[in-house]
Design an enzyme around this catalytic site. Structure first.
Site, mmCIF file in Angstrom:
data_model
loop_
_atom_site.group_PDB
_atom_site.id
_atom_site.type_symbol
_atom_site.label_atom_id
_atom_site.label_comp_id
_atom_site.label_asym_id
_atom_site.label_seq_id
_atom_site.Cartn_x
_atom_site.Cartn_y
_atom_site.Cartn_z
ATOM 1 N N ASP A 107 13.370 6.319 -2.119
ATOM 2 C CA ASP A 107 12.584 6.594 -1.126
ATOM 3 C C ASP A 107 13.340 6.372 0.318
ATOM 4 O O ASP A 107 14.649 6.098 0.190
ATOM 5 C CB ASP A 107 11.354 5.708 -1.080
ATOM 6 N N GLU A 151 1.608 3.646 -1.974
ATOM 7 C CA GLU A 151 0.674 2.649 -1.595
ATOM 8 C C GLU A 151 -0.642 2.740 -2.170
ATOM 9 O O GLU A 151 -0.957 3.686 -2.981
ATOM 10 C CB GLU A 151 0.433 2.704 -0.047
ATOM 11 N N ASP A 207 1.263 -5.312 -2.229
ATOM 12 C CA ASP A 207 0.090 -4.935 -2.276
ATOM 13 C C ASP A 207 -0.031 -4.077 -3.642
ATOM 14 O O ASP A 207 -0.668 -3.015 -3.903
ATOM 15 C CB ASP A 207 -0.217 -4.217 -1.124
ATOM 16 N N HIS A 226 2.164 -1.726 -4.525
ATOM 17 C CA HIS A 226 2.998 -0.500 -4.382
ATOM 18 C C HIS A 226 4.188 -0.057 -5.274
ATOM 19 O O HIS A 226 4.933 -1.291 -5.574
ATOM 20 C CB HIS A 226 3.128 0.199 -2.994
#
Ligand code: PGA
Length: 261
Positions: free
Chosen positions: A68, A144, A137, A139
């Site tokens: 990314d 996400e 979280d 991800h």
């Protein structure tokens, strides 16, 4: 999914380095999928240490693809993932910058940056081994919660939680970009071997959801349950919420040496 309980972040780094090296020894032109963040750093340090000691394989013919990239950072920003991977790993392994690819965040090309990255991955025949971290979280890369399980490389918006988690790399929360380009979950699943690294108590809940919870876009890392070859390297703190931890340990301890990871 093979979960390997290990003593700590440094041991995770050694085992992940073994996996990468064995892929490169088997296939000197291997395609490596690289992740950023703090978790892979012990792996990168170990690979560089062995390379400098003359123990590692040659990386001259290897190609690398980053997972990314931030969108909106000034060119050459030290926290861009292109700069980070060069600094933490590929420069020291002697991999030429032209052999390290990342999604292109330049403003003029954003509309088709995802498609171009998918095409570049396809042109090299896909990723042989992909390192992955997991967000607190859940991800995976920058997919996400709520990301499509069938997603490909595209622009995404970071959650407030992720921006806060990553603020430590920047001067302040305000400097953390809101947008990123990230491989999609379906992109990641195309890699032949996925190696998820998780260390520290902050990952325990997300890791348990990913490995033992239902497959759900609410925990993007749970999509790994669909892949035929996933190795999850966890330390005691990150593995603390796994119900089957004792079983994973028994399986690993009894694993025939010929099997490898
Ligand atoms: P970390 O990030 O390695 O810095 O904890 C992992 C991630 O966000 O995927």
């Amino acid at each position: 999914m093979e979960v390997v309980p290990l003593a700590g972040a440094e041991e995770i780094g050694r085992v992940a380095a073994d996996v990468i090296e064995s892929v490169v020894r088997r296939r000197p032109e291997a395609v490596l999928g690289l992740a950023t963040g703090s978790t892979p750093l012990p792996t990168y340090r170990e690979l560089v240490r062995r390379h400098r000691a003359g123990e590692g394989p040659s990386y001259r013919r290897v190609r690398c693809f980053n997972l990314d990239e931030y969108v909106g950072l000034p060119d050459g920003h030290p926290e861009s993932y292109r700069a980070t991977i060069a600094r933490e790993l590929t420069d020291d392994l002697g991999i030429e910058p032209g052999r390290v690819a990342g999604p292109d965040p330049s403003p003029a090309g954003l509309a088709d940056a995802g498609e171009r990255y998918e095409a570049a991955l396809e042109a090299v025949g896909g990723v042989d081994v992909q390192l992955l971290g997991i967000g607190s979280d859940g991800h995976l890369a920058f997919n996400e919660p709520g990301s499509s399980l069938g997603s490909l490389t595209r622009i995404k918006t970071l959650t407030e939680q992720t921006r806060q988690d990553n603020a430590r790399f920047f001067g302040s929360l305000e400097e953390v970009p809101h947008h990123v380009l990230t491989q999609g979950l379906a992109t990641i699943l195309r890699a032949r071997h996925l190696v998820l690294l998780a260390s520290g108590a902050g990952k325990a809940e997300a890791l348990a959801a990913a490995v033992e919870g239902p497959v759900s876009a609410s925990c993007p890392a749970s999509v790994l349950q669909h892949h035929p070859h996933v190795t999850v390297l966890v330390d005691d703190a990150a593995g603390a919420r796994l119900d089957r931890l004792d079983h994973y340990r028994e399986v690993y301890d009894a694993k025939p040496a010929w099997q490898g990871l």
